[in-house]
Structures are given as C-alpha cells and as structure tokens.
Design a protein around this motif. Structure first.
Motif, PDB file in Angstrom:
ATOM      1  N   SER A 157      63.760  49.271  56.775  1.00  0.00           N
ATOM      2  CA  SER A 157      64.487  48.803  57.949  1.00  0.00           C
ATOM      3  C   SER A 157      65.006  50.009  58.718  1.00  0.00           C
ATOM      4  CB  SER A 157      65.662  47.904  57.543  1.00  0.00           C
ATOM      5  OG  SER A 157      66.476  47.601  58.660  1.00  0.00           O
ATOM      6  N   ALA A 158      65.152  49.842  60.039  1.00  0.00           N
ATOM      7  CA  ALA A 158      65.719  50.902  60.873  1.00  0.00           C
ATOM      8  C   ALA A 158      67.061  50.501  61.465  1.00  0.00           C
ATOM      9  CB  ALA A 158      64.750  51.259  62.001  1.00  0.00           C
ATOM     10  N   ASP A 159      67.535  49.302  61.211  1.00  0.00           N
ATOM     11  CA  ASP A 159      68.789  48.799  61.804  1.00  0.00           C
ATOM     12  C   ASP A 159      69.624  48.069  60.755  1.00  0.00           C
ATOM     13  OD1 ASP A 159      68.204  49.492  64.632  1.00  0.00           O
ATOM     14  OD2 ASP A 159      66.549  48.082  64.311  1.00  0.00           O
ATOM     15  N   PRO A 160      70.294  48.781  59.863  1.00  0.00           N
ATOM     16  CA  PRO A 160      70.325  50.238  59.691  1.00  0.00           C
ATOM     17  C   PRO A 160      69.128  50.715  58.863  1.00  0.00           C
ATOM     18  CG  PRO A 160      71.693  49.219  58.043  1.00  0.00           C
ATOM     19  CD  PRO A 160      71.152  48.084  58.893  1.00  0.00           C
ATOM     20  N   PHE A 161      69.041  52.046  58.683  1.00  0.00           N
ATOM     21  CA  PHE A 161      67.982  52.591  57.845  1.00  0.00           C
ATOM     22  C   PHE A 161      68.232  52.220  56.387  1.00  0.00           C
ATOM     23  CE2 PHE A 161      67.314  55.468  61.471  1.00  0.00           C
ATOM     24  CZ  PHE A 161      65.932  55.387  61.575  1.00  0.00           C
ATOM     25  N   ILE A 162      67.223  51.601  55.792  1.00  0.00           N
ATOM     26  CA  ILE A 162      67.306  51.222  54.377  1.00  0.00           C
ATOM     27  C   ILE A 162      66.127  51.874  53.662  1.00  0.00           C
ATOM     28  CG2 ILE A 162      67.242  49.332  52.718  1.00  0.00           C
ATOM     29  CD1 ILE A 162      68.397  47.517  54.898  1.00  0.00           C
ATOM     30  N   PRO A 163      66.382  52.728  52.676  1.00  0.00           N
ATOM     31  CA  PRO A 163      65.284  53.391  51.969  1.00  0.00           C
ATOM     32  C   PRO A 163      64.402  52.386  51.224  1.00  0.00           C
ATOM     33  CG  PRO A 163      67.372  54.489  51.533  1.00  0.00           C
ATOM     34  CD  PRO A 163      67.699  53.189  52.207  1.00  0.00           C
ATOM     35  N   GLU A 164      63.120  52.694  51.167  1.00  0.00           N
ATOM     36  CA  GLU A 164      62.192  51.895  50.368  1.00  0.00           C
ATOM     37  C   GLU A 164      62.562  52.020  48.888  1.00  0.00           C
ATOM     38  OE1 GLU A 164      60.449  49.540  49.336  1.00  0.00           O
ATOM     39  OE2 GLU A 164      58.631  49.792  50.545  1.00  0.00           O
ATOM     40  N   ASP A 165      62.401  50.950  48.153  1.00  0.00           N
ATOM     41  CA  ASP A 165      62.609  50.955  46.709  1.00  0.00           C
ATOM     42  C   ASP A 165      61.662  51.984  46.086  1.00  0.00           C
ATOM     43  OD1 ASP A 165      62.401  50.275  43.893  1.00  0.00           O
ATOM     44  OD2 ASP A 165      63.329  48.355  44.385  1.00  0.00           O
ATOM     45  N   ARG A 166      62.214  52.878  45.263  1.00  0.00           N
ATOM     46  CA  ARG A 166      61.413  53.961  44.694  1.00  0.00           C
ATOM     47  C   ARG A 166      60.261  53.455  43.838  1.00  0.00           C
ATOM     48  NH1 ARG A 166      63.381  58.998  45.530  1.00  0.00           N
ATOM     49  NH2 ARG A 166      61.956  59.813  43.962  1.00  0.00           N
ATOM     50  N   ARG A 167      60.327  52.212  43.385  1.00  0.00           N
ATOM     51  CA  ARG A 167      59.220  51.651  42.596  1.00  0.00           C
ATOM     52  C   ARG A 167      57.929  51.606  43.394  1.00  0.00           C
ATOM     53  NH1 ARG A 167      61.160  45.886  40.938  1.00  0.00           N
ATOM     54  NH2 ARG A 167      61.935  46.001  43.094  1.00  0.00           N
ATOM     55  N   TYR A 168      58.050  51.604  44.733  1.00  0.00           N
ATOM     56  CA  TYR A 168      56.875  51.463  45.581  1.00  0.00           C
ATOM     57  C   TYR A 168      56.438  52.779  46.229  1.00  0.00           C
ATOM     58  CZ  TYR A 168      58.181  46.581  45.074  1.00  0.00           C
ATOM     59  OH  TYR A 168      58.517  45.363  44.555  1.00  0.00           O
ATOM     60  N   LEU A 169      57.121  53.872  45.905  1.00  0.00           N
ATOM     61  CA  LEU A 169      56.797  55.157  46.508  1.00  0.00           C
ATOM     62  C   LEU A 169      55.861  55.970  45.622  1.00  0.00           C
ATOM     63  CD1 LEU A 169      60.237  56.233  48.014  1.00  0.00           C
ATOM     64  CD2 LEU A 169      58.341  55.028  49.113  1.00  0.00           C
ATOM     65  N   SER A 170      55.099  56.852  46.261  1.00  0.00           N
ATOM     66  CA  SER A 170      54.097  57.640  45.547  1.00  0.00           C
ATOM     67  C   SER A 170      53.973  59.009  46.192  1.00  0.00           C
ATOM     68  CB  SER A 170      52.737  56.918  45.586  1.00  0.00           C
ATOM     69  OG  SER A 170      51.711  57.716  45.031  1.00  0.00           O
ATOM     70  N   GLY A 171      53.807  60.042  45.352  1.00  0.00           N
ATOM     71  CA  GLY A 171      53.469  61.357  45.870  1.00  0.00           C
ATOM     72  C   GLY A 171      54.578  62.388  45.797  1.00  0.00           C
ATOM     73  N   VAL A 172      54.194  63.628  46.098  1.00  0.00           N
ATOM     74  CA  VAL A 172      55.107  64.774  46.053  1.00  0.00           C
ATOM     75  C   VAL A 172      54.846  65.649  47.282  1.00  0.00           C
ATOM     76  CG1 VAL A 172      55.808  66.839  44.779  1.00  0.00           C
ATOM     77  CG2 VAL A 172      55.128  64.776  43.523  1.00  0.00           C
ATOM     78  N   VAL A 173      55.910  66.040  47.982  1.00  0.00           N
ATOM     79  CA  VAL A 173      55.824  66.979  49.106  1.00  0.00           C
ATOM     80  C   VAL A 173      56.998  67.933  49.003  1.00  0.00           C
ATOM     81  CG1 VAL A 173      55.854  67.278  51.603  1.00  0.00           C
ATOM     82  CG2 VAL A 173      54.689  65.310  50.625  1.00  0.00           C
ATOM     83  N   ALA A 174      56.736  69.231  49.156  1.00  0.00           N
ATOM     84  CA  ALA A 174      57.817  70.217  49.163  1.00  0.00           C
ATOM     85  C   ALA A 174      58.290  70.438  50.593  1.00  0.00           C
ATOM     86  CB  ALA A 174      57.343  71.532  48.549  1.00  0.00           C
ATOM     87  N   ASP A 175      59.551  70.808  50.737  1.00  0.00           N
ATOM     88  CA  ASP A 175      60.146  71.089  52.040  1.00  0.00           C
ATOM     89  C   ASP A 175      60.792  72.473  52.017  1.00  0.00           C
ATOM     90  OD1 ASP A 175      59.873  68.404  53.440  1.00  0.00           O
ATOM     91  OD2 ASP A 175      60.929  67.808  51.622  1.00  0.00           O
ATOM     92  N   GLY A 176      60.781  73.140  53.176  1.00  0.00           N
ATOM     93  CA  GLY A 176      61.439  74.435  53.271  1.00  0.00           C
ATOM     94  C   GLY A 176      60.844  75.294  54.366  1.00  0.00           C
ATOM     95  N   GLU A 177      61.570  76.321  54.758  1.00  0.00           N
ATOM     96  CA  GLU A 177      61.119  77.199  55.829  1.00  0.00           C
ATOM     97  C   GLU A 177      60.008  78.139  55.376  1.00  0.00           C
ATOM     98  OE1 GLU A 177      64.374  79.283  57.535  1.00  0.00           O
ATOM     99  OE2 GLU A 177      65.457  77.467  58.117  1.00  0.00           O
ATOM    100  N   HIS A 178      59.908  78.351  54.068  1.00  0.00           N
ATOM    101  CA  HIS A 178      58.927  79.287  53.530  1.00  0.00           C
ATOM    102  C   HIS A 178      57.986  78.563  52.571  1.00  0.00           C
ATOM    103  CE1 HIS A 178      61.361  82.428  55.314  1.00  0.00           C
ATOM    104  NE2 HIS A 178      62.426  81.914  54.707  1.00  0.00           N
ATOM    105  N   ALA A 179      56.865  79.196  52.280  1.00  0.00           N
ATOM    106  CA  ALA A 179      55.891  78.614  51.353  1.00  0.00           C
ATOM    107  C   ALA A 179      56.520  78.388  49.978  1.00  0.00           C
ATOM    108  CB  ALA A 179      54.680  79.536  51.239  1.00  0.00           C
ATOM    109  N   TRP A 180      55.919  77.484  49.224  1.00  0.00           N
ATOM    110  CA  TRP A 180      56.368  77.130  47.881  1.00  0.00           C
ATOM    111  C   TRP A 180      57.830  76.674  47.891  1.00  0.00           C
ATOM    112  CZ3 TRP A 180      53.594  81.809  48.577  1.00  0.00           C
ATOM    113  CH2 TRP A 180      52.249  81.709  48.233  1.00  0.00           C
TER     114      TRP A 180
END
Length: 229
Positions: free
Chosen positions: A114-137
C-alpha cells in the motif's frame, strides 16, 4: 558457433568519458573488461525514458544475445556476472535480484502492498539480496531467499534472452519514463506467460528510490489506470 554476448544496456545523462570515469556502472565495466563476452550498450547524454532506451536493444540483430537492463548507478561486484546471468536464465525467462512472489490488488511496489500509507510487504513473500552504498561491495540487504519465482521484480537489474522478448512481443511501455516501468514490464511478462525469478548476483546500488514523490505518484496513477488494479 559464436559465443552470445551479454549486452549491458543502460541510460546515462553524462558523456562517454565521465561515464567510464565517474559512474558506478562505467567503472564496473572497466574492471570487467577482461571478459570479452560482455558488451556495454550505454545511451550517453540521455534525455529519454528508460523504456525507450531499453526497447532500442530488443531488436532482431540482437536475437542470439542476452540483454541486461541496469541503472548506471550500479556497481557490478560479481566478476562472474555473465555466468550468473546465464545460470539464472536457464531457470527463468526473466531474472532480477529482488522481488515479491505475490502481487495484491493496487500494489504500488514489490516492497510495499500500500502507498496510503506505505505498508511493507510481508517478508514471507520477498526474495533476493541487493547491497546498497556509495562504493562497491556495499552492505547487503537480504529480503528473502533468492532463486524463487516472482510476480514482481525490482527494475535496477533485469535480464532476459533477447529472443525471448522478441518472440513473446514483450516490451517496456514508454509511457512510464522511470517510475513503474519495472512493475509494468513484470505485468506484461506475466501476461505473455514468461516466468520471472530472482537470482544471486552481487551488485551494489548507489542510490535509493524516491517513493512518494509527485512524479512517483503520477506514475502510480498511470500504472493503476492501465492495469485496473
């Protein structure tokens, strides 16, 4: 038989030299230049929407190649990216790095229901890994186990065989300049009977999305109008 290329398709607002010297993707491509199976296809000084840039590479002359659609603010940390993408495309027709295994009516993003308000998806339905940051790794965020079939994928990194997209007539909708092009693409892929899933490939994303901005809200309205839910 000639080895198929992995065409790395991106849009960047800068010229060739600043792209190579300053952007995470350009610097990654320089680091990965040892692998002749990779070929960068950047659109320099770009003012077009991502779908227009991406669609230009879904063409007959690229039929036997693989297409990777990726943002220019991505560090490709995985030096085996060619092999990882091919492995993923043995399992699925379209792969990404993070996504949701379900979709609910009106869902505004793979991470939210939902966006009104924002409601996170239940983690049971999420998949994958992504790193975040200004630099590599950068620091990885684990959303869920990778390798799962998904109904929505994050657009930061999407890959498919060019011939799969040609034969299924799946394209990016150019009404979505940036926001919601990935959500729409996933709906189109699903409608064409393509299987989507996440795959473990190491990247670092150097920026975060602008959820809730006026442009994002306008994209959400257009997306919901098109798909009626």
């Amino acid at each position: 038989m000639q080895t198929p290329k992995l065409l790395i398709v991106t849009a960047t607002r800068v010229a060739p030299n600043p792209f190579v010297e300053n952007t995470p993707l350009g610097r990654s491509m320089r680091r990965l230049s040892f692998d002749r199976r990779l070929e960068a296809r950047p659109s320099f000084n770009n003012k077009a929407g991502l779908p227009a840039v991406y669609n230009r590479q879904i063409r007959e002359e690229n039929r036997e190649n693989f297409l990777l659609f990726v943002h220019d603010d991505v560090w490709i940390d995985d030096c085996f990216v060619y092999d990882r993408v091919l492995e993923g495309l043995e399992a699925f027709d379209v792969i990404g790095l993070a996504g949701s295994t379900r979709r609910v009516p009106g869902q505004p993003a793979w991470r939210f229901t939902s966006a009104d308000p924002f409601i996170p998806e239940d983690r049971r339905y999420l998949s994958g890994v992504v790193a975040d940051g200004e630099h590599a790794w950068g620091k990885p965020s684990r959303y869920g186990p990778p390798g799962l079939e998904c109904r929505l994928l994050d657009g930061v990194f999407l890959a498919a065989r060019c011939k799969t997209l040609l034969d299924s007539k799946v394209r990016f909708d150019e009404r979505f300049a940036f926001d919601f092009y990935d959500m729409d693409f996933c709906r189109s892929a699903e409608s064409a009977g393509l299987r989507m899933g996440t795959w473990p490939i190491a990247i670092t994303h150097a920026s975060v999305g602008e959820f809730g901005s006026p442009a994002w809200r306008a994209g959400l309205e257009a997306y919901r109008e098109k798909w009626k839910g």
